[in-house]
Design a protein around this motif. Structure first.
Motif, PDB file in Angstrom:
ATOM      1  N   TRP A 198      10.847  15.689  13.267  1.00  0.00           N
ATOM      2  CA  TRP A 198      11.112  14.821  12.123  1.00  0.00           C
ATOM      3  C   TRP A 198      10.370  15.301  10.892  1.00  0.00           C
ATOM      4  CZ3 TRP A 198      10.842   8.905  13.628  1.00  0.00           C
ATOM      5  CH2 TRP A 198      11.954   8.593  14.429  1.00  0.00           C
ATOM      6  N   THR A 199      11.028  15.131   9.746  1.00  0.00           N
ATOM      7  CA  THR A 199      10.360  15.266   8.458  1.00  0.00           C
ATOM      8  C   THR A 199       9.859  13.888   8.021  1.00  0.00           C
ATOM      9  OG1 THR A 199      12.376  14.842   7.206  1.00  0.00           O
ATOM     10  CG2 THR A 199      11.912  17.145   7.813  1.00  0.00           C
ATOM     11  N   VAL A 200       9.109  13.873   6.944  1.00  0.00           N
ATOM     12  CA  VAL A 200       8.681  12.590   6.379  1.00  0.00           C
ATOM     13  C   VAL A 200       9.896  11.741   6.042  1.00  0.00           C
ATOM     14  CG1 VAL A 200       7.567  11.503   4.396  1.00  0.00           C
ATOM     15  CG2 VAL A 200       6.487  13.467   5.517  1.00  0.00           C
ATOM     16  N   ARG A 201      10.901  12.374   5.461  1.00  0.00           N
ATOM     17  CA  ARG A 201      12.127  11.653   5.117  1.00  0.00           C
ATOM     18  C   ARG A 201      12.760  11.025   6.349  1.00  0.00           C
ATOM     19  NH1 ARG A 201      17.538  11.709   4.340  1.00  0.00           N
ATOM     20  NH2 ARG A 201      18.344  11.395   2.220  1.00  0.00           N
ATOM     21  N   ASP A 202      12.816  11.770   7.449  1.00  0.00           N
ATOM     22  CA  ASP A 202      13.394  11.243   8.688  1.00  0.00           C
ATOM     23  C   ASP A 202      12.623  10.028   9.179  1.00  0.00           C
ATOM     24  OD1 ASP A 202      15.245  13.342   8.711  1.00  0.00           O
ATOM     25  OD2 ASP A 202      14.003  14.587  10.034  1.00  0.00           O
ATOM     26  N   ALA A 203      11.303  10.120   9.161  1.00  0.00           N
ATOM     27  CA  ALA A 203      10.477   9.005   9.636  1.00  0.00           C
ATOM     28  C   ALA A 203      10.719   7.761   8.800  1.00  0.00           C
ATOM     29  CB  ALA A 203       9.001   9.394   9.614  1.00  0.00           C
ATOM     30  N   LEU A 204      10.807   7.930   7.489  1.00  0.00           N
ATOM     31  CA  LEU A 204      11.034   6.787   6.616  1.00  0.00           C
ATOM     32  C   LEU A 204      12.445   6.237   6.767  1.00  0.00           C
ATOM     33  CD1 LEU A 204       9.256   8.154   3.423  1.00  0.00           C
ATOM     34  CD2 LEU A 204       8.353   6.476   5.051  1.00  0.00           C
ATOM     35  N   ALA A 205      13.416   7.112   6.970  1.00  0.00           N
ATOM     36  CA  ALA A 205      14.782   6.654   7.201  1.00  0.00           C
ATOM     37  C   ALA A 205      14.859   5.830   8.482  1.00  0.00           C
ATOM     38  CB  ALA A 205      15.732   7.850   7.273  1.00  0.00           C
TER      39      ALA A 205
ATOM     40  N   ALA B 249       0.817  -1.217   0.000  1.00  0.00           N
ATOM     41  CA  ALA B 249       0.000   0.000   0.000  1.00  0.00           C
ATOM     42  C   ALA B 249       0.846   1.261   0.000  1.00  0.00           C
ATOM     43  CB  ALA B 249      -0.922  -0.003   1.222  1.00  0.00           C
ATOM     44  N   LEU B 250       1.951   1.253   0.753  1.00  0.00           N
ATOM     45  CA  LEU B 250       2.706   2.484   0.987  1.00  0.00           C
ATOM     46  C   LEU B 250       3.745   2.788  -0.081  1.00  0.00           C
ATOM     47  CD1 LEU B 250       3.339   4.858   2.949  1.00  0.00           C
ATOM     48  CD2 LEU B 250       5.019   3.346   4.044  1.00  0.00           C
ATOM     49  N   VAL B 251       4.490   1.784  -0.507  1.00  0.00           N
ATOM     50  CA  VAL B 251       5.617   2.060  -1.395  1.00  0.00           C
ATOM     51  C   VAL B 251       5.172   2.717  -2.708  1.00  0.00           C
ATOM     52  CG1 VAL B 251       7.480   1.005  -2.747  1.00  0.00           C
ATOM     53  CG2 VAL B 251       7.151   0.377  -0.342  1.00  0.00           C
ATOM     54  N   PRO B 252       4.107   2.256  -3.370  1.00  0.00           N
ATOM     55  CA  PRO B 252       3.674   2.979  -4.583  1.00  0.00           C
ATOM     56  C   PRO B 252       3.310   4.430  -4.301  1.00  0.00           C
ATOM     57  CG  PRO B 252       2.652   0.811  -4.492  1.00  0.00           C
ATOM     58  CD  PRO B 252       3.303   1.027  -3.163  1.00  0.00           C
TER      59      PRO B 252
ATOM     60  N   TRP C 159      21.584  10.372   1.538  1.00  0.00           N
ATOM     61  CA  TRP C 159      20.961   9.422   0.607  1.00  0.00           C
ATOM     62  C   TRP C 159      19.888  10.134  -0.210  1.00  0.00           C
ATOM     63  CZ3 TRP C 159      19.634   3.992   3.012  1.00  0.00           C
ATOM     64  CH2 TRP C 159      20.797   3.419   3.560  1.00  0.00           C
ATOM     65  N   PRO C 160      19.756   9.819  -1.485  1.00  0.00           N
ATOM     66  CA  PRO C 160      18.593  10.323  -2.229  1.00  0.00           C
ATOM     67  C   PRO C 160      17.327   9.669  -1.704  1.00  0.00           C
ATOM     68  CG  PRO C 160      19.846   8.778  -3.567  1.00  0.00           C
ATOM     69  CD  PRO C 160      20.661   9.018  -2.328  1.00  0.00           C
ATOM     70  N   VAL C 161      16.209  10.339  -1.904  1.00  0.00           N
ATOM     71  CA  VAL C 161      14.936   9.808  -1.408  1.00  0.00           C
ATOM     72  C   VAL C 161      14.676   8.412  -1.962  1.00  0.00           C
ATOM     73  CG1 VAL C 161      12.437  10.095  -1.562  1.00  0.00           C
ATOM     74  CG2 VAL C 161      13.874  12.045  -0.968  1.00  0.00           C
ATOM     75  N   ALA C 162      15.019   8.185  -3.213  1.00  0.00           N
ATOM     76  CA  ALA C 162      14.765   6.874  -3.812  1.00  0.00           C
ATOM     77  C   ALA C 162      15.472   5.762  -3.048  1.00  0.00           C
ATOM     78  CB  ALA C 162      15.199   6.872  -5.273  1.00  0.00           C
ATOM     79  N   ARG C 163      16.662   6.046  -2.546  1.00  0.00           N
ATOM     80  CA  ARG C 163      17.387   5.020  -1.791  1.00  0.00           C
ATOM     81  C   ARG C 163      16.731   4.778  -0.435  1.00  0.00           C
ATOM     82  NH1 ARG C 163      23.838   5.171  -0.039  1.00  0.00           N
ATOM     83  NH2 ARG C 163      23.849   3.104   0.975  1.00  0.00           N
ATOM     84  N   ILE C 164      16.215   5.836   0.187  1.00  0.00           N
ATOM     85  CA  ILE C 164      15.470   5.683   1.440  1.00  0.00           C
ATOM     86  C   ILE C 164      14.270   4.757   1.217  1.00  0.00           C
ATOM     87  CG2 ILE C 164      14.038   6.899   3.134  1.00  0.00           C
ATOM     88  CD1 ILE C 164      16.872   7.674   3.557  1.00  0.00           C
ATOM     89  N   VAL C 165      13.549   4.990   0.134  1.00  0.00           N
ATOM     90  CA  VAL C 165      12.367   4.176  -0.166  1.00  0.00           C
ATOM     91  C   VAL C 165      12.772   2.745  -0.516  1.00  0.00           C
ATOM     92  CG1 VAL C 165      10.342   3.929  -1.651  1.00  0.00           C
ATOM     93  CG2 VAL C 165      11.049   6.201  -0.863  1.00  0.00           C
ATOM     94  N   ASP C 166      13.877   2.572  -1.241  1.00  0.00           N
ATOM     95  CA  ASP C 166      14.351   1.229  -1.573  1.00  0.00           C
ATOM     96  C   ASP C 166      14.642   0.422  -0.308  1.00  0.00           C
ATOM     97  OD1 ASP C 166      14.207   1.704  -4.301  1.00  0.00           O
ATOM     98  OD2 ASP C 166      16.356   2.125  -4.526  1.00  0.00           O
ATOM     99  N   GLU C 167      15.334   1.037   0.643  1.00  0.00           N
ATOM    100  CA  GLU C 167      15.659   0.323   1.881  1.00  0.00           C
ATOM    101  C   GLU C 167      14.396  -0.047   2.637  1.00  0.00           C
ATOM    102  OE1 GLU C 167      18.742   0.753   5.575  1.00  0.00           O
ATOM    103  OE2 GLU C 167      17.420   2.467   5.215  1.00  0.00           O
ATOM    104  N   LEU C 168      13.458   0.883   2.694  1.00  0.00           N
ATOM    105  CA  LEU C 168      12.204   0.606   3.388  1.00  0.00           C
ATOM    106  C   LEU C 168      11.446  -0.526   2.705  1.00  0.00           C
ATOM    107  CD1 LEU C 168      10.131   1.325   5.562  1.00  0.00           C
ATOM    108  CD2 LEU C 168       9.196   3.036   3.981  1.00  0.00           C
TER     109      LEU C 168
END
Length: 227
Positions: free
Chosen positions: A50-57, A27-30, A91-100
């Motif tokens: 925290w930003t959204v990026r921080d929470a996802l990291a 549900a979330l990754v797309p 890290w670029p955002v895409a890499r944060i999302v990839d790890e998640l």
């Protein structure tokens, strides 16, 4: 009308955390991949500072530690969280999302093997996904396809932590959800499931109507009660 998965079971379901994580991945990754980088710099009201990026990291780092068998004392606490976020600052955002995405898909078996000691991590990841939706002003925070499994996991976690017993009559669910454990008379919650999750995770309820009797809100918060 539906019933939270396994709410009547008192034994642990080792597959439940992984099931919740993969539901949230799908549900979330797309959604994350559809957003602009600027959206990840927005603040998360549920996580001050925290930003959204921080929470996802943070979420990705915790899951990676589980997948790689590197859990250590203090993991998931403020100092570790700050370090994990700092390590991913360039890290670029895409890499944060990839790890998640990897963590959401692979952490289930690692959690299942830990005899319940890290089941709460899966619930925390699902709650943080709700935090992100709320930060972006989207509907469905603390709801969606994983909610029934999240409620079942919440019931297990509150019993494991021996929180005060509460019987929750949830809008849209056929049977009450029994949370917590102990000998004192159970409290009573009446309202929707998303607001219940907010109460148990220390999130603002945003004016949603609910009834809570026989227990104080401060007795419900699961965060800060790690085993």
């Amino acid at each position: 009308m539906t019933t939270p998965a396994d709410v009547r079971r008192r034994e642990r379901d080792p597959e439940l955390p992984g099931r919740l994580l993969t539901l949230e991945r799908d549900a979330l990754v797309p959604l994350l991949r559809s957003r602009q980088d600027a959206d990840f710099a927005l603040p998360v009201p549920a996580c001050p500072g925290w930003t959204v990026r921080d929470a996802l990291a943070h979420c990705g780092a915790v899951l990676t530690r589980l997948v790689e068998g590197r859990w250590e004392k203090g993991a998931g606490g403020p100092e570790h969280n700050a370090r994990d976020i700092a390590e991913r600052a360039d890290w670029p955002v895409a890499r944060i999302v990839d790890e998640l995405e990897r963590g959401l898909g692979e952490a289930g078996p690692a959690i299942a093997a830990l005899d319940g000691r890290r089941d709460g991590v899966a619930l925390g990841e699902w709650i943080h996904a709700g935090d992100v939706r709320e930060a972006w002003g989207l509907p469905g925070a603390y709801a969606g396809p994983g909610q029934a499994d999240a409620l079942a996991l919440l019931a297990w976690v509150t019993r494991t932590y021996r929180l005060v017993p509460v019987h929750a009559d949830l809008d849209g669910y056929d049977e009450p959800l029994r949370l917590g454990d102990g000998t004192r008379a159970p409290g009573r919650y009446i309202g929707d499931a998303a607001t219940l999750v907010r109460l148990y995770s220390g999130r603002p309820v945003g004016g949603a109507p609910y009834e809570l009797a026989g227990v104080e809100e401060a007795e419900l918060n699961i965060f800060g009660r790690r085993r």
